[in-house]
Design an enzyme around this catalytic site. Structure first.
Site, short mmCIF file in Angstrom:
data_model
loop_
_atom_site.label_atom_id
_atom_site.label_comp_id
_atom_site.label_asym_id
_atom_site.label_seq_id
_atom_site.Cartn_x
_atom_site.Cartn_y
_atom_site.Cartn_z
CD GLU A 312 -3.24 -0.52 0.43
OE1 GLU A 312 -3.17 0.57 -0.18
OE2 GLU A 312 -4.26 -1.24 0.42
CG HIS A 354 -6.30 -3.43 -5.96
ND1 HIS A 354 -6.87 -2.88 -4.83
CD2 HIS A 354 -6.89 -4.64 -6.09
CE1 HIS A 354 -7.74 -3.73 -4.31
NE2 HIS A 354 -7.77 -4.80 -5.06
CG ASP A 364 -5.83 0.54 -5.69
OD1 ASP A 364 -6.83 -0.04 -6.15
OD2 ASP A 364 -5.14 0.08 -4.76
#
Length: 492
Positions: A312, A354, A364
């Site tokens: 992330e 993603h 994303d």
């Protein structure tokens, strides 16, 4: 606080014209300005009003909001943890600052979500409530350093070290100063305010930014550059990879929230999501939250969760300001390490966004993520082409059936999915890659309204999708100065 200087003139003093001018000049220089300067833009003025109404330090309030969102309310859309607006008022199963702000200010929840001024006023009210709960009187509230614990509590972290990480981020911004540009084009400047924060009980909390305070022990990090903060055991599956499942992919995500907020969310058992690593925007700091041997719940696809590592990155997909060179370089070094340990090829088939995960409805890392630069850092080389393909943008099941060149600036593609009868149009740029420039794509099914995606994009416009089985379609797009418009075609 310094008392204002008051100029007194006897009522019996006769003022000449020169005396009147002199007096007015004195007043202009010596009387403090009102709470909202005429030079302030609407959001800056909203911060000024909210700070005055609730007796909170104005620039601290701005720094808090900037740490959360870079002063972008994202059109009222929620963050990954359910936070709304420029100051990130939260509504999720365990945090309810949005509803608290509604009670404190009387503003409707809908306004607090989407209206910047209402959101800022709500945040000021919540922050003041935290100060009141700590017993800060007027004298204490005048000292910005005394607000530290109130700021930490505003963030809602359950772990002391994450609460400290959150508050430190706000105070670091305040101390250094910053300039922010809002989506509306307003520039807000916070001058440097060197502050010695009173951390209170959090002074003894682990400082996650100090290498010597990292917890290694049984939960040792897999990547030596990372800090360990464990995700809730309710948010991942214990496994024995790569013995149980080969690790052959790396999935790149964007948090849709702040660094500290994401770490806190992955520690919350209500989240039911996690990632192996979280990377900070400002300096590329890395926190590991799930061991690589275990399956983080990050991809929304069981097969990918079994076989991938999730990373992330702090920020929001629609705001390029979060994607710093420090973040790219730090994340790329992490990817190189993971790829070397598991024999993963360093290419875009194995290092994926993603949005490329089959069945995912996520976008994303989004059009502002600079895949070219990132992959160059990962590989030490890299090409200069657009890292996206039409099939990747439109999704699983789509195949290209037509295309048209847009000069040298790009290509617009028409795709079809025989499984669901949908067409898809996407425009891929060839020049100014990674730089937001005007790009568009549209699809019009005969007898229906045209649907267009148009904006300033780094890599592509679209996908524009519509059901078109047994129908003719008109499609096209624009990149640079070139435009393509088809006739109604591809019928059937």
């Amino acid at each position: 606080m310094t008392e204002p200087l008051i100029v007194r003139v006897s009522r019996r003093t006769a003022l000449t014209a020169v005396g009147v001018v002199t007096l007015l000049l004195c007043l202009a220089w010596l009387v403090p300005a009102g709470p909202a300067s005429a030079a302030e833009g609407p959001l800056a003025a909203a911060f000024t009003r909210a700070a005055a109404a609730h007796d909170v330090p104005r620039d601290l309030l701005v720094a808090l909001a900037y740490a959360e969102t870079h002063l972008d309310g994202h059109g009222g859309r929620p963050s990954a943890s359910g936070g709304y607006g420029v100051a990130h008022l939260v509504s999720n199963p365990t945090a309810h600052t949005l509803e608290e702000a509604a009670r404190l200010t009387g503003a409707p929840v809908a306004s607090l979500k989407a209206d910047d001024a209402a959101n800022v006023a709500g945040a000021a009210a919540v922050l003041r409530a935290r100060a009141d709960a700590l017993g800060l009187d007027a004298a204490a509230r005048a000292d910005t350093g005394r607000w530290y614990t109130a700021v930490a509590r505003y963030g809602g972290a359950s772990a002391p070290e994450v609460a400290r990480l959150y508050a430190d981020a706000v105070y670091d911004l305040l101390s250094a100063g910053f300039t922010a540009r809002t989506p509306a084009g307003e520039t807000i400047i916070v001058a440097a305010h060197p502050v010695n924060p009173d951390r209170g009980a959090l002074a003894g909390a682990r400082d996650l930014d100090r290498p010597e305070n990292r917890t290694l022990a049984a939960a040792a990090v897999d990547y030596p550059g990372a800090t360990w903060v464990a995700a809730s055991s309710a948010n991942y599956a214990v496994s024995d990879r790569p013995a149980s499942d080969a690790i052959d992919r790396i999935v790149i995500h964007v948090t849709q929230g702040s660094y500290a907020g994401t770490i806190s969310w992955f520690q919350n058992p209500a989240a039911q999501v996690s990632a192996h690593y979280v990377v900070r925007s400002s300096d590329g700091a890395i926190t590991q939250m799930v061991r690589e041997k275990d399956r983080a719940w990050h991809a929304g696809n069981s097969d990918y969760n079994h076989h991938s590592i999730g990373i992330e990155h702090e920020g929001y997909v629609d705001d390029a300001s979060w994607f710093t060179d420090a973040m790219y370089r730090s994340s790329a070094a992490l990817v190189r390490s993971i790829a070397a340990r598991y024999g993963i090829p360093k290419d875009r088939s194995h290092i994926v966004g993603h949005y490329q995960v089959p069945g995912s409805d996520h976008t994303d890392p989004g059009p502002y993520w600079d895949w070219n630069r990132y992959m160059q850092y990962v590989t030490g080389g890299g090409g200069t082409g657009n890292p996206y393909t039409p099939e990747q943008v439109c999704g699983t099941g789509y195949s290209v059936i037509d295309s048209a060149a847009l000069g040298t600036a790009g290509t617009v593609y028409l795709l079809y999915n025989s499984g669901n009868g949908y067409n898809c149009v996407v425009t891929l740029k060839k020049t100014s890659l990674g730089t937001a420039t005007a790009t568009s794509a549209y699809l019009e099914v005969q007898g229906k309204t045209r649907v267009t995606d148009s904006g300033d994009y780094g890599y592509y416009a679209g996908p524009v999708q519509a059901a078109a089985a047994d129908k003719c379609v008109k499609w096209g797009g624009k990149a640079g100065s070139s435009t393509y418009d088809s006739p109604f075609e591809h019928c059937g």
